[in-house]
Motif scaffolding. Structure first.
Motif, PDB file in Angstrom:
ATOM      1  N   GLU A   1      67.726  57.661 158.556  1.00  0.00           N
ATOM      2  CA  GLU A   1      68.245  56.682 157.597  1.00  0.00           C
ATOM      3  C   GLU A   1      68.638  55.391 158.306  1.00  0.00           C
ATOM      4  O   GLU A   1      68.379  54.291 157.814  1.00  0.00           O
ATOM      5  CB  GLU A   1      69.446  57.259 156.839  1.00  0.00           C
ATOM      6  CG  GLU A   1      69.949  56.358 155.727  1.00  0.00           C
ATOM      7  CD  GLU A   1      71.007  57.008 154.874  1.00  0.00           C
ATOM      8  OE1 GLU A   1      71.313  56.473 153.793  1.00  0.00           O
ATOM      9  OE2 GLU A   1      71.541  58.073 155.268  1.00  0.00           O
ATOM     10  N   THR A   2      69.256  55.520 159.462  1.00  0.00           N
ATOM     11  CA  THR A   2      69.598  54.344 160.267  1.00  0.00           C
ATOM     12  C   THR A   2      68.348  53.578 160.656  1.00  0.00           C
ATOM     13  O   THR A   2      68.309  52.341 160.599  1.00  0.00           O
ATOM     14  CB  THR A   2      70.368  54.768 161.532  1.00  0.00           C
ATOM     15  OG1 THR A   2      71.648  55.286 161.150  1.00  0.00           O
ATOM     16  CG2 THR A   2      70.566  53.594 162.479  1.00  0.00           C
TER      17      THR A   2
ATOM     18  N   LYS B   1      81.208  54.308 160.278  1.00  0.00           N
ATOM     19  CA  LYS B   1      80.230  53.221 160.253  1.00  0.00           C
ATOM     20  C   LYS B   1      79.482  53.108 161.582  1.00  0.00           C
ATOM     21  O   LYS B   1      78.440  52.451 161.649  1.00  0.00           O
ATOM     22  CB  LYS B   1      80.927  51.899 159.941  1.00  0.00           C
ATOM     23  CG  LYS B   1      81.561  51.851 158.554  1.00  0.00           C
ATOM     24  CD  LYS B   1      82.262  50.524 158.316  1.00  0.00           C
ATOM     25  CE  LYS B   1      82.917  50.481 156.940  1.00  0.00           C
ATOM     26  NZ  LYS B   1      83.619  49.192 156.700  1.00  0.00           N
TER      27      LYS B   1
ATOM     28  N   ASP C   1      75.414  57.690 162.501  1.00  0.00           N
ATOM     29  CA  ASP C   1      74.551  58.113 161.400  1.00  0.00           C
ATOM     30  C   ASP C   1      75.126  59.397 160.796  1.00  0.00           C
ATOM     31  O   ASP C   1      75.889  60.125 161.436  1.00  0.00           O
ATOM     32  CB  ASP C   1      73.135  58.372 161.921  1.00  0.00           C
ATOM     33  CG  ASP C   1      72.135  58.636 160.803  1.00  0.00           C
ATOM     34  OD1 ASP C   1      71.541  57.665 160.315  1.00  0.00           O
ATOM     35  OD2 ASP C   1      71.969  59.817 160.420  1.00  0.00           O
TER      36      ASP C   1
ATOM     37  N   LYS D   1      70.907  59.474 146.141  1.00  0.00           N
ATOM     38  CA  LYS D   1      71.000  58.476 147.211  1.00  0.00           C
ATOM     39  C   LYS D   1      70.091  57.273 146.971  1.00  0.00           C
ATOM     40  O   LYS D   1      70.297  56.209 147.544  1.00  0.00           O
ATOM     41  CB  LYS D   1      70.664  59.115 148.566  1.00  0.00           C
ATOM     42  CG  LYS D   1      71.638  60.202 148.986  1.00  0.00           C
ATOM     43  CD  LYS D   1      71.369  60.672 150.389  1.00  0.00           C
ATOM     44  CE  LYS D   1      71.756  59.608 151.415  1.00  0.00           C
ATOM     45  NZ  LYS D   1      71.657  60.110 152.798  1.00  0.00           N
TER      46      LYS D   1
ATOM     47  N   SER E   1      64.526  47.543 157.855  1.00  0.00           N
ATOM     48  CA  SER E   1      64.554  46.633 156.698  1.00  0.00           C
ATOM     49  C   SER E   1      65.272  45.329 157.042  1.00  0.00           C
ATOM     50  O   SER E   1      64.831  44.242 156.658  1.00  0.00           O
ATOM     51  CB  SER E   1      65.242  47.321 155.510  1.00  0.00           C
ATOM     52  OG  SER E   1      64.493  48.432 155.076  1.00  0.00           O
ATOM     53  N   LYS E   2      66.385  45.454 157.767  1.00  0.00           N
ATOM     54  CA  LYS E   2      67.104  44.241 158.197  1.00  0.00           C
ATOM     55  C   LYS E   2      66.207  43.360 159.067  1.00  0.00           C
ATOM     56  O   LYS E   2      66.180  42.137 158.927  1.00  0.00           O
ATOM     57  CB  LYS E   2      68.358  44.626 158.993  1.00  0.00           C
ATOM     58  CG  LYS E   2      69.469  45.251 158.196  1.00  0.00           C
ATOM     59  CD  LYS E   2      70.634  45.562 159.122  1.00  0.00           C
ATOM     60  CE  LYS E   2      71.733  46.329 158.420  1.00  0.00           C
ATOM     61  NZ  LYS E   2      72.842  46.652 159.353  1.00  0.00           N
TER      62      LYS E   2
ATOM     63  N   THR F   1      65.615  60.463 152.469  1.00  0.00           N
ATOM     64  CA  THR F   1      65.409  59.009 152.303  1.00  0.00           C
ATOM     65  C   THR F   1      64.169  58.785 151.442  1.00  0.00           C
ATOM     66  O   THR F   1      63.364  59.705 151.252  1.00  0.00           O
ATOM     67  CB  THR F   1      65.208  58.337 153.683  1.00  0.00           C
ATOM     68  OG1 THR F   1      64.004  58.870 154.262  1.00  0.00           O
ATOM     69  CG2 THR F   1      66.394  58.588 154.610  1.00  0.00           C
TER      70      THR F   1
ATOM     71  N   ASP G   1      67.109  51.630 157.634  1.00  0.00           N
ATOM     72  CA  ASP G   1      68.012  50.519 157.303  1.00  0.00           C
ATOM     73  C   ASP G   1      67.849  49.357 158.268  1.00  0.00           C
ATOM     74  O   ASP G   1      67.760  48.188 157.855  1.00  0.00           O
ATOM     75  CB  ASP G   1      69.466  50.996 157.315  1.00  0.00           C
ATOM     76  CG  ASP G   1      69.782  51.922 156.149  1.00  0.00           C
ATOM     77  OD1 ASP G   1      68.983  51.963 155.189  1.00  0.00           O
ATOM     78  OD2 ASP G   1      70.823  52.602 156.205  1.00  0.00           O
ATOM     79  N   GLU G   2      67.818  49.660 159.550  1.00  0.00           N
ATOM     80  CA  GLU G   2      67.705  48.599 160.559  1.00  0.00           C
ATOM     81  C   GLU G   2      66.319  47.958 160.537  1.00  0.00           C
ATOM     82  O   GLU G   2      66.178  46.756 160.782  1.00  0.00           O
ATOM     83  CB  GLU G   2      68.022  49.156 161.944  1.00  0.00           C
ATOM     84  CG  GLU G   2      69.436  49.692 162.092  1.00  0.00           C
ATOM     85  CD  GLU G   2      70.505  48.655 161.771  1.00  0.00           C
ATOM     86  OE1 GLU G   2      70.309  47.459 162.076  1.00  0.00           O
ATOM     87  OE2 GLU G   2      71.548  49.039 161.205  1.00  0.00           O
TER      88      GLU G   2
END
Length: 265
Positions: free
Chosen positions: A179-180, A134, A137, A99, A186-187, A262, A183-184
């Motif tokens: 993981e969500t 999508k 999670d 991953k 980082s955004k 992760t 990801d969020e």
């Protein structure tokens, strides 16, 4: 404030009639502003509890609890039988992490659920449409897949709204959509708050597996989620057992799920 005199007398009289042991002492504090109706309700609830606890002849009506269906999505792949056969054969489910890049990590293996259509892989499209995937999670997706297998194994189909209302879900997660979260986050740091998904919270919080399972399969009873680290699944099963035993619900879909492989975890 102390209980009004008329209330104290009433309690004493009822306690004598209920033949409770005289050595028991109870102190009841009730505000003076409490009305007569509320006081009567409190009195009855209190006395019924005492009589219940002191009547040795009364048997508690407990239901028998059995397991009627099993479901599992594991690093071995989809299905209880596949997981069991692999364990009995002494196989390991650890594989090289795919991953993310593990070059700078001391640990390079994990028990991963690998998506795909080959043996030992998880065919996510068979459980949920790609577009819908999508919106959740992976831990939610995994929970739905395992619950679906368990429900089919149990041959459970509620016949009416009452049957659905008597069906509960207790599915826990140790950390939810981790993981969500990463990801969020980082955004947010790289592209600003406007780029954070509006589905962030509904994909991340740990009770979303239970919630989505309840919606998917029409369970309208209690929908709960526990978090007790690696004991989460076991605790959920225990709570489901007690709720069925004590008559709160009939069938309960229960267990635990996580998808937290992760770089950070």
């Amino acid at each position: 404030p102390a209980l009004p005199d008329h209330g104290t007398e009433r309690f004493s009289g009822r306690l004598q009639k209920s033949k409770l042991r005289q050595k028991q002492l109870f102190v009841v504090l009730v505000p003076e502003c409490v009305g007569e109706a509320v006081l009567s309700a409190l009195e009855m609830a209190f006395l019924r509890t005492l009589i219940f606890l002191n009547d040795k002849k009364r048997k508690y009506d407990m239901k028998r609890v059995v397991i009627t269906g099993l479901g599992a999505l594991t690093p071995f792949g989809m299905g209880v039988n596949l997981a069991w056969d692999s364990i009995i054969a002494g196989k390991s489910a650890l594989t090289n992490i795919t991953k993310f890049d593990t070059e700078n990590f001391a640990v390079k293996v994990a028990g991963q659920v690998i998506k795909g259509t080959e043996k030992g892989q998880f065919d996510a499209d068979a459980v949920m449409e790609p577009k819908e995937q999508k919106r959740v999670d992976d831990f939610i997706l995994y929970g739905i897949a395992a619950a679906e297998e368990a429900i089919k194994d149990a041959k459970w189909t509620p016949e009416d709204d009452n049957g659905k209302s008597r069906t509960g879900v207790i599915i826990g997660s140790g950390i939810g959509g981790f993981e969500t979260f990463l990801d969020e986050h980082s955004k947010f740091l790289q592209r600003g708050p406007s780029r954070v998904s509006p589905l962030f919270i509904t994909k991340m919080i740990s009770n979303m597996a239970a919630g989505n399972i309840a919606i998917r399969f029409g369970a309208k009873g209690s929908c709960l989620s526990l978090t007790t680290a690696c004991a989460t699944g076991t605790n959920c099963i225990g709570e489901a057992y007690r709720m069925i035993r004590d008559g709160y619900l009939d069938p309960i879909i229960t267990g635990g799920v996580d998808a937290s492989i992760t770089p950070l975890a």
